[in-house]
Design an enzyme around this catalytic site. Structure first.
Site, short mmCIF file in Angstrom:
data_model
loop_
_atom_site.label_atom_id
_atom_site.label_comp_id
_atom_site.label_asym_id
_atom_site.label_seq_id
_atom_site.Cartn_x
_atom_site.Cartn_y
_atom_site.Cartn_z
N TRP A 10 1.03 -1.46 0.35
CA TRP A 10 0.35 -0.25 -0.11
C TRP A 10 1.00 1.12 0.16
O TRP A 10 0.31 2.11 -0.18
CB TRP A 10 -1.14 -0.08 1.10
CG TRP A 10 -2.08 -0.91 0.94
CD1 TRP A 10 -2.13 -1.61 0.32
CD2 TRP A 10 -2.78 -1.06 1.55
NE1 TRP A 10 -3.21 -2.49 0.36
CE2 TRP A 10 -3.64 -2.50 1.60
CE3 TRP A 10 -3.22 -0.42 3.56
CZ2 TRP A 10 -5.13 -2.52 2.52
CZ3 TRP A 10 -4.79 -1.60 4.20
CH2 TRP A 10 -5.65 -1.95 3.55
N HIS A 95 12.99 -1.73 -0.74
CA HIS A 95 12.24 -2.12 -2.16
C HIS A 95 12.97 -0.29 -2.33
O HIS A 95 13.91 0.33 -2.05
CB HIS A 95 10.38 -0.93 -1.24
CG HIS A 95 9.74 -1.00 -2.50
ND1 HIS A 95 9.68 0.85 -3.13
CD2 HIS A 95 8.76 -1.06 -2.90
CE1 HIS A 95 9.09 0.52 -3.81
NE2 HIS A 95 8.10 -0.97 -3.65
N GLU A 167 11.19 -5.52 -8.99
CA GLU A 167 10.97 -4.40 -8.98
C GLU A 167 11.62 -3.98 -10.34
O GLU A 167 12.30 -3.42 -9.49
CB GLU A 167 10.33 -4.00 -8.21
CG GLU A 167 9.59 -4.68 -7.42
CD GLU A 167 8.18 -3.81 -6.46
OE1 GLU A 167 7.11 -4.43 -6.31
OE2 GLU A 167 8.74 -3.37 -5.51
P1 13P Z 1 3.02 -0.23 -8.99
O1 13P Z 1 2.25 -1.34 -8.56
O2 13P Z 1 2.32 0.97 -8.30
O3 13P Z 1 3.32 0.28 -9.65
O4 13P Z 1 3.95 -0.58 -7.60
C1 13P Z 1 4.54 -1.41 -7.58
C2 13P Z 1 5.62 -1.73 -6.16
O5 13P Z 1 7.07 -0.63 -5.62
C3 13P Z 1 5.68 -3.19 -5.11
O6 13P Z 1 5.51 -2.47 -4.34
#
Ligand code: 13P
Length: 252
Positions: A10, A95, A167
């Site tokens: 979130w 992250h 990511e």
């Molecule tokens: P979005 O799905 O909003 O691109 O974010 C990805 C994210 O950073 C999840 O940790």
């Protein structure tokens, strides 16, 4: 066969009443299926309430960060002991937003991974390249370096129980998703890196998620890839209906 894990991140969104409303709408509606696990990673101040409301359901609650120390003079920080005590089961570590805005290093990520296992929390370790690194063909080396450093001196068993979230930074919150083939190529590389650090059977157990603009419209294609075992989802995890659709995709 690896389980699919769909985790909502979130980030810094919602107020407590909205968090509570979300969990009330979602509890009881996630598939009762061994093939998929649903996790919500929420701001610290919602965790207690979310854990309480998710009790008895198959939705797990995770944090988005933590300190690696158990307690002490670290103003503003939250420890793994505190999270465990609340009933939190997962914690996002490293992250890209924490690496970029809060100067988190690979060494810090590794300390947090050790602290998570010490307190029986499952770490979701995030890795991924910038657009500049992708354009300079540095993606594989960069991700390899991040994964290797994050997992330093974990036991094989701990590595097997780590969730890795790949990511690509350029795909986060931009609406741009890596093509499912490109995403899978990096996830396969991550599994090979883990195989080299540990062994084949350990690497085969690691859940590797993709994250970056995952939404109901693209989740099926991503999850159909050989080395993508789930998703870490920002924006599309904020609405119950969208989150439930993503979790449902993990059963297919
Ligand atoms: P979005 O799905 O909003 O691109 O974010 C990805 C994210 O950073 C999840 O940790």
């Amino acid at each position: 066969m690896r389980k699919k894990i769909i985790a909502g991140n979130w980030k810094m969104n919602k107020v407590l009443s909205e968090a509570d409303q979300f969990i009330e709408e979602v509890v009881g509606k996630t598939p009762n299926d061994d093939k998929v696990e649903a996790i919500i990673c929420a701001p610290f101040i919602f965790l207690s309430s979310l854990v309480e409301k998710a009790k008895g359901s198959n939705v797990k609650i995770g944090a988005q960060n933590m300190h690696y120390e158990e307690n002490g003079a670290f103003t503003g920080e939250v420890s793994p002991v505190m999270l465990k005590d609340l009933g939190v089961t997962h914690v996002v570590i490293g992250h890209s937003e924490r690496r970029e805005y809060f100067a988190e290093t690979d060494e810090l990520v590794n300390k947090k991974a050790h602290a998570a296992f010490k307190h029986e929390l499952t770490p979701i370790v995030c890795v991924g390249e910038t657009l500049e690194q992708r354009e300079a063909n540095e993606t594989m080396n960069h991700v390899e370096n991040q994964v290797t450093k994050a997992l330093t001196e974990l036991t094989d068993d701990q590595v097997a129980n780590t969730i890795i979230a790949y990511e690509p930074i350029w795909a986060i919150g931009t609406g741009k998703t890596a093509s499912s083939e490109d995403a899978n190529e990096v996830c396969t590389h991550i599994r090979n890196v883990i195989k080299n650090i540990t062994n084949e059977s350990t690497a085969e157990k690691v859940v590797i998620q993709y994250g970056g603009s995952v939404k109901p419209a693209n989740v099926d294609e991503l999850l159909a890839q050989s080395d993508i075992d789930g998703a870490l989802v920002g924006g599309a995890s904020l609405e119950p209906a969208s989150f439930l659709t993503l979790v449902e995709a993990g059963t297919k």
